[in-house]
Motif scaffolding. Structure first.
Motif, mmCIF file in Angstrom:
data_model
loop_
_atom_site.group_PDB
_atom_site.id
_atom_site.type_symbol
_atom_site.label_atom_id
_atom_site.label_comp_id
_atom_site.label_asym_id
_atom_site.label_seq_id
_atom_site.Cartn_x
_atom_site.Cartn_y
_atom_site.Cartn_z
ATOM 1 N N ARG A 228 0.764 -1.123 0.036
ATOM 2 C CA ARG A 228 -0.122 0.097 0.080
ATOM 3 C C ARG A 228 0.903 1.302 -0.003
ATOM 4 O O ARG A 228 2.123 1.226 0.204
ATOM 5 C CB ARG A 228 -0.975 -0.179 1.234
ATOM 6 N N PRO A 229 0.366 2.359 -0.332
ATOM 7 C CA PRO A 229 0.956 3.592 -0.334
ATOM 8 C C PRO A 229 1.689 3.956 1.107
ATOM 9 O O PRO A 229 0.818 3.362 2.183
ATOM 10 C CB PRO A 229 0.108 4.572 -0.459
ATOM 11 N N ASN A 230 2.820 4.443 1.106
ATOM 12 C CA ASN A 230 3.559 4.716 2.236
ATOM 13 C C ASN A 230 3.995 3.521 3.101
ATOM 14 O O ASN A 230 4.464 3.679 4.318
ATOM 15 C CB ASN A 230 2.768 5.622 3.326
ATOM 16 N N ALA A 231 4.032 2.208 2.672
ATOM 17 C CA ALA A 231 4.270 0.998 3.164
ATOM 18 C C ALA A 231 6.193 1.507 3.159
ATOM 19 O O ALA A 231 6.748 0.696 3.901
ATOM 20 C CB ALA A 231 4.060 -0.214 2.762
ATOM 21 N N LYS A 233 7.735 1.146 -0.231
ATOM 22 C CA LYS A 233 8.407 0.495 -1.301
ATOM 23 C C LYS A 233 9.338 1.178 -2.024
ATOM 24 O O LYS A 233 10.599 0.589 -2.550
ATOM 25 C CB LYS A 233 7.195 0.471 -2.320
ATOM 26 N N SER A 234 9.212 2.663 -2.336
ATOM 27 C CA SER A 234 10.359 3.414 -2.981
ATOM 28 C C SER A 234 11.392 3.484 -2.074
ATOM 29 O O SER A 234 12.753 3.284 -2.664
ATOM 30 C CB SER A 234 9.837 4.830 -3.235
ATOM 31 N N SER A 235 11.310 3.639 -0.757
ATOM 32 C CA SER A 235 12.389 3.646 0.180
ATOM 33 C C SER A 235 13.415 2.316 -0.087
ATOM 34 O O SER A 235 14.562 2.405 -0.050
ATOM 35 C CB SER A 235 12.243 3.734 1.382
ATOM 36 N N VAL A 248 10.808 9.682 -3.620
ATOM 37 C CA VAL A 248 10.226 9.231 -2.203
ATOM 38 C C VAL A 248 9.500 10.399 -1.703
ATOM 39 O O VAL A 248 10.100 11.437 -1.630
ATOM 40 C CB VAL A 248 11.232 9.015 -1.112
ATOM 41 N N THR A 249 7.950 10.331 -1.471
ATOM 42 C CA THR A 249 7.356 11.426 -0.881
ATOM 43 C C THR A 249 6.460 10.873 0.492
ATOM 44 O O THR A 249 6.280 9.745 0.525
ATOM 45 C CB THR A 249 6.418 11.947 -1.573
ATOM 46 N N THR A 255 3.752 7.748 -6.294
ATOM 47 C CA THR A 255 4.689 6.789 -7.294
ATOM 48 C C THR A 255 3.722 6.569 -8.260
ATOM 49 O O THR A 255 3.102 5.271 -8.198
ATOM 50 C CB THR A 255 5.052 5.691 -6.515
ATOM 51 N N LYS A 336 10.255 -0.895 8.070
ATOM 52 C CA LYS A 336 10.368 0.023 9.186
ATOM 53 C C LYS A 336 10.636 -0.847 10.690
ATOM 54 O O LYS A 336 10.004 -0.334 11.703
ATOM 55 C CB LYS A 336 9.090 0.753 9.445
ATOM 56 N N ASP A 338 13.053 -0.012 12.393
ATOM 57 C CA ASP A 338 13.779 0.754 13.311
ATOM 58 C C ASP A 338 12.681 1.297 14.378
ATOM 59 O O ASP A 338 13.097 1.776 15.189
ATOM 60 C CB ASP A 338 14.478 1.895 12.365
ATOM 61 N N LEU A 339 11.318 1.100 13.985
ATOM 62 C CA LEU A 339 10.151 1.662 14.829
ATOM 63 C C LEU A 339 9.376 0.502 15.526
ATOM 64 O O LEU A 339 9.858 -0.640 15.327
ATOM 65 C CB LEU A 339 9.103 2.153 13.951
ATOM 66 N N ALA A 361 15.130 2.483 5.920
ATOM 67 C CA ALA A 361 16.007 3.558 6.620
ATOM 68 C C ALA A 361 17.368 3.213 6.999
ATOM 69 O O ALA A 361 18.293 3.689 6.658
ATOM 70 C CB ALA A 361 15.117 3.945 7.843
#
Ligand code: GDP
Ligand code: ZN
Length: 456
Positions: A228-231, A233-235, A248-249, A255, A336, A338-339, A361
């Motif tokens: 999903r958006p913001n999961a 993927k681009s990162s 990356v936004t 995207t 993620k 790291d969270l 990250a």
């Protein structure tokens, strides 16, 4: 008679060494006119395949470099024609002046791949070897190098030719009996052809079974980043590729296009496709992207399903999970790391089998991902290197050959006359001939003469 072609053979950037290459009837004369050996003996009168030290001349006859030259007379050369090479310093200006000099001596610019094409036309390489030249130049992994190098040395060609030869024998025998009734040749029996067909079929099935591995070793693994958006993927794509490529936004759904990037992971190349979020949307631009990502998933060998591990799963995650399952293999990436973790890893592991906790990250977990990719796409080390089918052209030809052999077997079992069965055999041969570039008519004729000694 072949015209003389010339080209700069090295990469078009400054380097330590640059090479000018020539092939054709006038190659040695042209090289001799623009290269002045230090010994005073003209290049054209020098020994074959020796490095000769001397001066390279520009179009106006002035010395433009101190260089080494070598000539190889037909047929003992890469192309099978007269060839010459000049190794000078890797200066783009020197190289282009040197090439200009050669053009003034009647050479013309070689087309892409033309040296290798001439090598094929002169029987120095079969088609699979010619293809291996390009594969080797483009190889991005050690496994791809081993495969291309093996294929270049003729391993695949020999494997195909073994099948081809078995079928040529059958045809040659049949034609010998038919066309030369006066000679004393063993009569043609259907058991002979039956045995030959069984062997050909088995060999072709074995060959076709190599295509999966060959395709991902040579061409890379089409791999979709789903989620999903913001999961993330681009990162993740950026982390894998090692540099910024996709935008990356923080705004979900930005995207819009699919982007393809290549990265090496676990010994293979992943052709990573980032997709627009796999969710239903009203926005037409984004809908196009979503549609494209569905297509990408359908064609992918692997889906990397990216979930945001720091947030509870949403309906959109659920949709992405369902869609990722369309790919033949899925690795679930809980991103993620790291969270703090907010998803149930055990449940996801049960559902997808393969799961990796990662952080785009920090790069954490990417080594474990590489291990999973290596398990899914084993390159097999040295084993079978060079004898795999690696591209669609080869696979299609092998498949057609197999179909023809199967048709011949069916016809034989149905008691159809030998010449009808042999029509299928001939088609199988022509498919195999396409694979290596062999010509059946010549080969059957040659076999009749060498094996059956007809006409002496
Ligand atoms: P996409 O829509 O799936 O392509 O997600 P993006 O790669 O654009 O990332 C969405 C947001 O999550 C951005 O703000 C990223 O900085 C953030 N993000 C991505 N991966 C990580 C990660 O591993 N850790 C943290 N803390 N944030 C991440
Ligand atoms: Zn994105």
């Amino acid at each position: 008679m072949s015209d003389t072609i010339a080209a700069i053979a090295t990469a078009p950037a400054p380097g330590a060494i640059g090479i000018l290459r020539l092939s054709g009837d006038g190659a040695i004369a042209a090289a001799s006119a623009v290269f002045r050996p230090a010994s005073g003996l003209p290049l054209a009168e020098q020994q074959d395949r020796r490095l000769i030290y001397g001066a390279l001349l520009g179009p106006d006859g002035s010395v433009i470099d101190q260089a080494l030259a070598t000539i190889s007379r037909a047929p003992h050369s890469y192309t099978g024609e007269d060839t010459a090479e000049v190794q000078c310093h890797g200066s783009p200006m020197v190289l282009s002046l040197g090439l200009e000099s050669l053009f003034r001596q009647g050479a013309r610019q070689a087309l892409p791949g033309e040296f290798t094409k001439r090598a094929f036309l002169h029987g120095r390489l079969d088609l699979t070897q010619a293809e291996a030249v390009a594969d080797l130049v483009d190889a991005e992994t050690p496994a791809a190098v081993r495969q291309a190098a093996g294929q270049l040395s003729g391993v695949l060609g020999r494997r195909v030719r073994a099948v081809y030869d078995g079928l040529v024998d059958v045809l040659a025998h049949f034609h010998a009996v038919l066309d030369y009734p006066d000679e004393e040749i063993d009569p043609f029996r259907s058991e002979t052809i039956g045995g030959a067909l069984d062997r050909a079929r088995e060999a072709l099935e074995g060959l076709l079974a190599t295509y999966d591995r060959g395709r991902y070793i040579c061409g890379g693994v089409p791999c979709v980043l789903a989620g999903r958006p913001n999961a993330g993927k681009s990162s993740l794509l950026n982390a894998l590729v090692g540099y910024e490529r996709a935008i990356v936004t923080d705004v979900p759904g930005t995207t819009r296009d699919t982007v393809e990037e290549r990265c090496r992971l676990g010994g293979v190349v992943l052709r990573l496709i980032d997709t627009a979020g796999l969710r239903e949307t009203e926005d037409t631009v984004e809908r196009l992207g979503v549609e494209r990502s569905r297509c990408a998933l359908a064609a992918a060998e692997l889906a990397l399903l990216v979930l945001d591990g720091s947030a509870p799963l949403t309906v959109e995650d659920e949709q992405a999970m369902e869609q990722a399952a369309a790919a033949p293999r899925v690795i679930c990436l809980v991103n993620k790391s790291d969270l703090p973790l907010a998803v149930d890893l055990e449940r996801l592991k049960r559902r997808f089998g393969r799961l990796c906790v990662v952080s785009a990250a920090t790069g954490e977990g990417l080594d474990r991902l590489a291990g999973q990719v290596a398990e899914l796409f084993p390159t097999g080390g040295d084993q079978g290197a060079g004898e795999l089918l690696t591209n669609a052209r080869q696979a299609a030809a092998a498949r057609r050959a197999l179909e023809s052999v199967e048709r011949a077997q069916t016809a034989l079992a149905a008691g159809v006359t030998a010449d009808a069965v042999l029509t299928d055999v001939e088609q199988g041969l022509s498919a195999l001939g396409e694979l290596t570039g062999a010509s059946i008519r010549e080969d059957v004729t040659a076999r009749i003469f060498e094996r059956f000694c007809v006409g002496k």
